[in-house]
Write a protein that holds these residues in place. Structure first.
Motif, PDB file in Angstrom:
ATOM      1  N   TRP A  75     169.699  41.711  56.164  1.00 61.61           N
ATOM      2  CA  TRP A  75     168.972  42.038  57.373  1.00 61.61           C
ATOM      3  C   TRP A  75     168.471  42.885  57.845  1.00 61.61           C
ATOM      4  N   PHE A  76     167.686  42.155  59.115  1.00 62.55           N
ATOM      5  CA  PHE A  76     166.725  43.268  59.518  1.00 62.55           C
ATOM      6  C   PHE A  76     166.613  43.503  60.728  1.00 62.55           C
ATOM      7  N   LEU A  77     166.066  44.232  61.988  1.00 67.11           N
ATOM      8  CA  LEU A  77     165.674  44.417  63.396  1.00 67.11           C
ATOM      9  C   LEU A  77     164.924  43.149  63.707  1.00 67.11           C
ATOM     10  N   THR A  78     164.311  42.655  64.709  1.00 62.10           N
ATOM     11  CA  THR A  78     163.775  41.636  65.791  1.00 62.10           C
ATOM     12  C   THR A  78     163.787  42.459  66.959  1.00 62.10           C
ATOM     13  N   TYR A  79     162.367  41.961  67.168  1.00 56.86           N
ATOM     14  CA  TYR A  79     162.597  42.368  68.867  1.00 56.86           C
ATOM     15  C   TYR A  79     161.907  41.081  69.966  1.00 56.86           C
ATOM     16  N   LEU A  90     168.618  37.742  60.356  1.00 56.74           N
ATOM     17  CA  LEU A  90     169.979  37.798  59.159  1.00 56.74           C
ATOM     18  C   LEU A  90     169.730  36.401  57.323  1.00 56.74           C
ATOM     19  N   GLU A  91     168.809  37.135  57.298  1.00 54.68           N
ATOM     20  CA  GLU A  91     167.670  37.385  55.753  1.00 54.68           C
ATOM     21  C   GLU A  91     168.555  35.726  54.627  1.00 54.68           C
ATOM     22  N   ASP A  92     169.542  36.953  53.822  1.00 52.28           N
ATOM     23  CA  ASP A  92     170.881  35.611  53.615  1.00 52.28           C
ATOM     24  C   ASP A  92     171.783  36.426  54.060  1.00 52.28           C
ATOM     25  N   LEU A  93     172.598  35.427  53.749  1.00 55.10           N
ATOM     26  CA  LEU A  93     174.529  35.356  53.546  1.00 55.10           C
ATOM     27  C   LEU A  93     174.680  34.827  52.528  1.00 55.10           C
ATOM     28  N   PHE A  94     175.502  35.822  51.347  1.00 56.54           N
ATOM     29  CA  PHE A  94     175.801  34.842  50.107  1.00 56.54           C
ATOM     30  C   PHE A  94     177.537  35.654  49.564  1.00 56.54           C
TER      31      PHE A  94
END
Length: 175
Positions: A75-79, A90-94
């Protein structure tokens, strides 16, 4: 986030240096599942820099079981300009196929939801492939709602380079 014990002797925790190979293995397994086996260019060195370097830009939570990473949430932050707050993308969930059905995916997403709440973030968002019915059903079971009125846009490769070049030419910084 402190480590959390999960069923089956697993532990959910933030990724840490030394996890690079396990993260990359899960990324490769995800790419195979998403029918993009040859698309991964990432390396353990790139992961070390991105997640654990002096200025991390991405983060991960992992599920570790018997010394192996068997699940990841990258994951990374958004605004949001509308809410004036950050969110998590959430870029990737695996979760490895052999470990599915044990609640690890739910635990990973729940850890991100908890992080959003703790930090006052307004959103937890991600995309899912239209054909991925099992994942869509899983997300709906968590209460996630589709954003049908939004379509993801992407610039990459030659198109990204061409637009960048066009902008530099307009600005007079490139012949």
């Amino acid at each position: 986030m402190n480590p959390h014990s999960l069923p089956h002797g697993a532990v959910l925790r933030p990724a840490r240096p030394g996890d690079e190979a396990g993260l990359l293995d899960c990324i490769h397994q995800l790419a195979a599942y998403e029918r993009e086996r040859d698309a991964v260019r990432n390396t353990t060195e790139m992961i070390a820099d991105t997640f654990f370097g002096p200025d991390p830009k991405a983060f991960a939570h992992v599920v570790e079981r018997d010394g192996l990473i068997v699940g990841i949430a990258v994951w990374f932050l958004t605004y949001s300009t509308w809410t004036g707050t950050h969110g998590i993308w959430l870029e990737d969930l695996f979760v490895c196929e052999s470990e599915r059905g044990r609640g690890f995916g739910t635990a990973l997403i729940a850890s991100l939801a908890a992080l959003c709440r703790e930090r006052g973030y307004a959103r937890l968002e991600w995309t899912v492939l239209d054909w991925n019915a099992p994942s869509i059903a899983f997300y709906r079971s968590l209460g996630a709602a589709p954003m049908d009125e939004w379509t993801t846009q992407r610039l990459a490769g030659d198109e990204l380079a061409a637009l960048s070049t066009a902008l530099r030419r307009r600005a007079g910084t490139q012949p």
